[in-house]
Design an enzyme around this catalytic site. Sequence first.
Site: not given
Lengths: 245, 245
Positions: B51, B53, B111, B198
């Site tokens: 997933r 967000d 990422y 994050r």
Amino acid sequence: MRNIRLTIEYDGTKYNGWQRLGNTENTIQHKLENVLSLMSGENIEVIGSGRTDAGVHALGQVANFHTRSPMTTREILDYCNHYLPQDIVVKKAAEVEERFHARYNAVSKKYMYRIWNSHIPTAFYRKYSYHVPEPLSIEKMRKGTAYLVGKHDFQAFSSVKSKKKSTEREIYSIEILKERERIDILFHGNGFLHNMVRIMTGTLLEIGLGKRKAEEIPLILEGKIREKAGVTAPAQGLFLYEVYY
Amino acid sequence: MRNIRLTIEYDGTKYNGWQRLGNTENTIQHKLENVLSLMSGENIEVIGSGRTDAGVHALGQVANFHTRSPMTTREILDYCNHYLPQDIVVKKAAEVEERFHARYNAVSKKYMYRIWNSHIPTAFYRKYSYHVPEPLSIEKMRKGTAYLVGKHDFQAFSSVKSKKKSTEREIYSIEILKERERIDILFHGNGFLHNMVRIMTGTLLEIGLGKRKAEEIPLILEGKIREKAGVTAPAQGLFLYEVYY
């Protein structure tokens, strides 16, 4: 009166252009005038280097305004970026001499037209480029630019049929930069007629696709008939890149 | 049954993420399943690598689906890009062996977290980066990354308090690339806990701003307490960059 020069970047997607006759509400100039008037308590008029059409972007639009505000240029810049919508950014604010005029004093301008040249579209540049899925020959397009550079009557590359004003302009250079899928065409000239960059781009694209020949350009220029030139490339690929003084 | 693997790019701004429990309407997975089901006349289930967000973007999300459709992968790709919203793009479609599973077979992921580091905000990257106006020390941030690379229990860098599942992950590399105002942090690892990128970014930013020291990271890791790590950097700067198989 102080005279403040601003360098402005904007994402033109949502706006009816820099300035608009009639309903001026949704223009970049109007947004700036609102914020600056609120800031200074005066009725601020912003003078841009020139208009940009609906949907056209800017990386370096230049404007100036007169004010009696005692704020520093840094304070003016910060106030603008705090209160302007996020798609309009003041990149620089500088105090200039009283007679500086963003439109009259501009000696040349540079525009960029961005093309996304890939069978696959782009999620991130979709509002900031024109998607051309078919292969483009940069070599052919460069051949085309050679015929456009110089002093010409660009009547055929303009959407306005002005009979009074001169349609002669000088293009100093046209550069084509390619980085993977992205093709940027940079046009530097002493002035541009309405839609001139977008019609030149449309014509160069037809040349790059093999739909017409670079050698046709001198005839198009001579003929001065809009219909003989290529289509008007869409607004979302166009950026006012820099204004020279 | 054929098994088709897709590589997908999306601007996550408008979506509630890749997948969502409950109201799944406004998710990228749902948009894809709609288009593929319409295309094939089947009830297509799309399996993503994982997933993302709400508000998080992807440059290289990977997914697969099973179908009896006789369409070529090129036809599938074109159909998707024609009918999907413009902020979701299928970059590749390839036929893979029946047992390929986008989630189970993923061995590592990369990422990217994009920062706009300038006093001046950005009109064009405003939805695709996190604006940090204060100067950042890349050197200090790089010192911080050295403590995060390796095999660690990343419990402190996760927003989920899972007691059953292992919170150990291995980070292979963290690269910081700077080009003018833009700073990209690339995290490559065998897996990431919820919000882990994050929170690592938020912590590295606090180090870069001089608010905390790189040397604190081993203690944060050891303590396993979320509150000891930095803030969660906002979603709009995060991109799922690549999935490795």
